[in-house]
Design an enzyme around this catalytic site. Structure first.
Site, PDB file in Angstrom:
ATOM      1  N   HIS A  51       0.856  -1.185   0.000  1.00  0.00           N
ATOM      2  CA  HIS A  51       0.000   0.000   0.000  1.00  0.00           C
ATOM      3  C   HIS A  51       0.886   1.227   0.000  1.00  0.00           C
ATOM      4  CE1 HIS A  51      -3.065   2.893   1.208  1.00  0.00           C
ATOM      5  NE2 HIS A  51      -3.938   1.998   0.760  1.00  0.00           N
TER       6      HIS A  51
ATOM      7  N   ASP B 278      -7.921  -5.121  -0.003  1.00  0.00           N
ATOM      8  CA  ASP B 278      -8.436  -5.786  -1.208  1.00  0.00           C
ATOM      9  C   ASP B 278      -8.200  -7.284  -1.193  1.00  0.00           C
ATOM     10  OD1 ASP B 278      -9.474  -3.596  -2.670  1.00  0.00           O
ATOM     11  OD2 ASP B 278      -7.428  -2.897  -2.841  1.00  0.00           O
TER      12      ASP B 278
HETATM   13  N1  ACO Z   1       4.352  -7.356  -5.072  1.00  0.00           N
HETATM   14  C1  ACO Z   1       5.699  -7.336  -5.187  1.00  0.00           C
HETATM   15  N2  ACO Z   1       6.468  -6.257  -4.943  1.00  0.00           N
HETATM   16  C2  ACO Z   1       5.849  -5.138  -4.560  1.00  0.00           C
HETATM   17  C3  ACO Z   1       4.449  -5.071  -4.409  1.00  0.00           C
HETATM   18  C4  ACO Z   1       3.685  -6.225  -4.667  1.00  0.00           C
HETATM   19  N3  ACO Z   1       2.362  -6.230  -4.540  1.00  0.00           N
HETATM   20  N4  ACO Z   1       4.103  -3.833  -4.012  1.00  0.00           N
HETATM   21  C5  ACO Z   1       5.243  -3.135  -3.915  1.00  0.00           C
HETATM   22  N5  ACO Z   1       6.299  -3.920  -4.249  1.00  0.00           N
HETATM   23  C6  ACO Z   1       7.703  -3.533  -4.211  1.00  0.00           C
HETATM   24  C7  ACO Z   1       8.083  -2.675  -5.410  1.00  0.00           C
HETATM   25  O1  ACO Z   1       8.570  -3.450  -6.488  1.00  0.00           O
HETATM   26  C8  ACO Z   1       9.135  -1.766  -4.823  1.00  0.00           C
HETATM   27  O2  ACO Z   1      10.342  -2.469  -4.785  1.00  0.00           O
HETATM   28  P1  ACO Z   1      11.750  -1.659  -4.931  1.00  0.00           P
HETATM   29  O3  ACO Z   1      11.801  -0.726  -3.773  1.00  0.00           O
HETATM   30  O4  ACO Z   1      12.769  -2.747  -4.867  1.00  0.00           O
HETATM   31  O5  ACO Z   1      11.686  -0.949  -6.254  1.00  0.00           O
HETATM   32  C9  ACO Z   1       8.683  -1.550  -3.402  1.00  0.00           C
HETATM   33  O6  ACO Z   1       7.890  -2.708  -3.063  1.00  0.00           O
HETATM   34  C10 ACO Z   1       7.849  -0.289  -3.195  1.00  0.00           C
HETATM   35  O7  ACO Z   1       6.798  -0.318  -4.143  1.00  0.00           O
HETATM   36  P2  ACO Z   1       6.203   0.973  -4.850  1.00  0.00           P
HETATM   37  O8  ACO Z   1       5.541   0.591  -6.130  1.00  0.00           O
HETATM   38  O9  ACO Z   1       7.237   2.056  -4.903  1.00  0.00           O
HETATM   39  O10 ACO Z   1       5.131   1.380  -3.788  1.00  0.00           O
HETATM   40  P3  ACO Z   1       3.882   2.285  -4.055  1.00  0.00           P
HETATM   41  O11 ACO Z   1       3.578   2.912  -2.773  1.00  0.00           O
HETATM   42  O12 ACO Z   1       4.089   3.186  -5.206  1.00  0.00           O
HETATM   43  O13 ACO Z   1       2.778   1.223  -4.516  1.00  0.00           O
HETATM   44  C11 ACO Z   1       0.882  -0.166  -4.585  1.00  0.00           C
HETATM   45  C12 ACO Z   1       1.711   0.831  -3.748  1.00  0.00           C
HETATM   46  C13 ACO Z   1       0.511   0.447  -5.947  1.00  0.00           C
HETATM   47  C14 ACO Z   1      -0.408  -0.455  -3.842  1.00  0.00           C
HETATM   48  C15 ACO Z   1       1.739  -1.457  -4.772  1.00  0.00           C
HETATM   49  O14 ACO Z   1       2.067  -2.007  -3.509  1.00  0.00           O
HETATM   50  C16 ACO Z   1       1.015  -2.489  -5.635  1.00  0.00           C
HETATM   51  O15 ACO Z   1       1.091  -2.407  -6.867  1.00  0.00           O
HETATM   52  N6  ACO Z   1       0.300  -3.472  -4.996  1.00  0.00           N
HETATM   53  C17 ACO Z   1      -0.462  -4.448  -5.713  1.00  0.00           C
HETATM   54  C18 ACO Z   1      -1.802  -3.833  -6.144  1.00  0.00           C
HETATM   55  C19 ACO Z   1      -2.754  -3.667  -4.978  1.00  0.00           C
HETATM   56  O16 ACO Z   1      -2.955  -4.550  -4.178  1.00  0.00           O
HETATM   57  N7  ACO Z   1      -3.380  -2.461  -4.930  1.00  0.00           N
HETATM   58  C20 ACO Z   1      -4.381  -2.161  -3.903  1.00  0.00           C
HETATM   59  C21 ACO Z   1      -3.961  -1.009  -3.085  1.00  0.00           C
HETATM   60  S1  ACO Z   1      -5.105  -0.748  -1.763  1.00  0.00           S
HETATM   61  C22 ACO Z   1      -6.403   0.108  -2.415  1.00  0.00           C
HETATM   62  O17 ACO Z   1      -6.391   0.678  -3.461  1.00  0.00           O
HETATM   63  C23 ACO Z   1      -7.642   0.137  -1.600  1.00  0.00           C
END
Ligand code: ACO
Length: 444
Positions: free
Chosen positions: A321, A379
């Site tokens: 998140h 989610d």
């Molecule tokens: N699976 C694997 N790796 C992940 C995931 C994941 N679900 N989420 C984040 N990471 C990793 C990224 O690759 C990144 O790694 P790095 O630092 O080595 O580059 C690190 O964790 C940070 O991730 P970011 O994308 O920079 O974090 P951000 O805050 O931008 O993204 C998000 C948050 C979009 C929710 C992300 O965690 C994601 O895509 N999750 C899956 C989709 C999801 O479940 N969305 C629902 C969100 S809740 C809602 O909307 C109610």
């Protein structure tokens, strides 16, 4: 940067943040007001940054930028805290009816019994749709995604309810708010009924909000439908947990659309469009699709490795998140509810749910997910519960939109009433070509 006490009399600004910029060997110092928050870190007021310094800021994704003032919702991602008007999400989800929370978000106080009843009356008189609007559905292909229908039909409300479009009139704003909250479940259930070729079911106003939605989704004219109370309770909880979440992508979209004085129905339609994305509201649908793709427990390590592989775009849906770097408090509530619902509807031994619980268990012990603070989010569990209670996959995000409408409307109303509010107009860091010579086509 340093900060020092500000001596002037502006009550909300008690300190100044001092910045020193060095450019071409010349050092310049500027001061900007520091604003306090009720909760959370201090905020640097950079509204005059450009006029004072000639510099812009660059913050894609708004990771360090407060776009507005708000008194509706507070999130502390480090602590895993979510408050609506000061009340914890756990208390609200475990003890309230959805419309009680709606009242709280809209008006700032938890309603007493008579306020609650009056509010319910105000909402339920608007649950029906204009009959002509119902014809609108026929224009969509049968296989249209219900979110596509939602964007279209909610946007179309502005063509039907002209007496609630004047933003300057608080009574019209109130009326538009009631209409949106009341009609959203009807619009959503009709989108589903249309997709499966069943007759639309009209709302039953003696039912509670979540119960009524279940009735419109699952009842048929040909038999007597009884709402399952456990299912209705779980849905009420899911609605509360999704009602508002501060300045997320769809809420910011609603505010940005509304900042140009667009009508409320158009603003909420824009929020629905934003919510549809798989990184936002589409995630619970993506969770189920992912579980189906994983298929069996033995393949979990393969998918975990893919999620960790930087060259693979695959992410574990329902994990991580932007704000919560601790357990998402909504996920905590739903995790409990999830086990309860699976038991109550008798699907605890379903292979898909077993797979989900195993994935949760393994990911929570995995160093990559621990180090990056990637916990299951709301989610992850909402997808599992919705599947268990028979909500079709394509309706998952639609349910989120139904619940979030209350948050969008509350945030939109707060923005309209805010004297500081201006049309939203972000700046950019331009990286295109500088001005160049134009040559007519024959000379190129
Ligand atoms: N699976 C694997 N790796 C992940 C995931 C994941 N679900 N989420 C984040 N990471 C990793 C990224 O690759 C990144 O790694 P790095 O630092 O080595 O580059 C690190 O964790 C940070 O991730 P970011 O994308 O920079 O974090 P951000 O805050 O931008 O993204 C998000 C948050 C979009 C929710 C992300 O965690 C994601 O895509 N999750 C899956 C989709 C999801 O479940 N969305 C629902 C969100 S809740 C809602 O909307 C109610």
């Amino acid at each position: 940067m340093s900060s020092q006490k500000k001596s002037d009399s502006i009550a909300s600004l008690d300190q100044m943040a001092k910045f020193t910029f060095t450019k071409n060997g010349i050092e310049q110092t500027f001061e900007f007001p520091l604003l306090s928050q009720t909760l959370g870190p201090e905020v640097i007021d950079i509204r005059e940054l450009y006029t004072k310094t000639g510099y812009l800021t660059y913050d894609p994704g708004f990771t360090s930028t407060a776009s507005c003032e708000s008194s509706i919702t507070f999130v502390d991602g480090e602590q895993g805290l979510l408050l609506h008007r000061g009340y914890s999400i756990q208390d609200l989800a475990n003890h309230c009816d959805f419309l009680e929370v709606a009242y709280l978000l809209l008006y700032g106080e938890i309603p007493n019994q008579s306020q609650h009843e009056k509010f319910e009356e105000n909402i339920i008189v608007h649950t029906m749709l204009h009959e002509q609007l119902i014809n609108f559905y026929q224009g969509f292909r049968r296989d249209a995604h219900p979110m596509a229908i939602m964007v279209g039909v909610v946007g179309a409300l502005s063509a039907f309810y002209h007496d609630s479009l004047d933003l300057k009139d608080p009574e019209q704003r109130e009326l538009a708010s009631y209409r949106l909250i009341a009609k959203m479940p009807s619009i959503a259930a009709m989108a589903y009924k249309y997709s499966v070729g069943q007759p639309f079911m009209y709302p039953r106003n003696e039912l509670k909000y979540a119960e009524n939605f279940l009735h419109m989704m699952f009842a048929l004219p040909s038999y007597d439908y009884q709402v399952n109370k456990t299912v209705a309770r779980a849905l009420n909880k899911i609605f509360i947990l999704h009602a508002d979440h501060e300045q997320n992508a769809s809420t910011s979209t609603v505010r940005l659309a509304g900042s140009s004085a667009a009508n409320p129905f158009a603003c909420i339609a824009s929020g629905i469009a934003s919510l549809w994305g798989p990184a936002h509201g589409g995630a619970n649908e993506a969770v189920l699709n992912m579980l189906k793709e994983i298929g069996k427990k033995e393949r979990i390590p393969e998918f975990l490795n893919r999620a960790k592989d930087k060259t693979d775009p695959f992410r574990l849906m329902g994990f991580g998140h932007r704000i919560y770097k601790n357990f998402d408090p909504r996920a905590v509530v739903l995790k409990e509810s999830c086990h309860e619902v699976l038991e109550a509807v008798g699907v605890k031994n379903n292979p898909l749910f077993e797979l989900a619980l195993e994935l949760e268990r393994i990911a929570l012990q995995d160093d990559y997910f621990i180090e990056k603070k990637l916990f299951p989010n709301v989610d992850f569990y909402s997808g599992i519960i919705l599947q268990a209670i028979g909500i079709p996959l394509s309706m998952f995000t639609v349910l989120f939109a139904v619940a979030r409408t209350v948050g969008w409307v509350s945030q939109w109303r707060e923005m309209i009433a805010d004297p500081v509010q201006k049309i939203g107009r972000p700046r950019q860091r331009y990286i295109g070509p500088s001005q160049r010579q134009f040559n007519p086509v024959k000379e190129r």
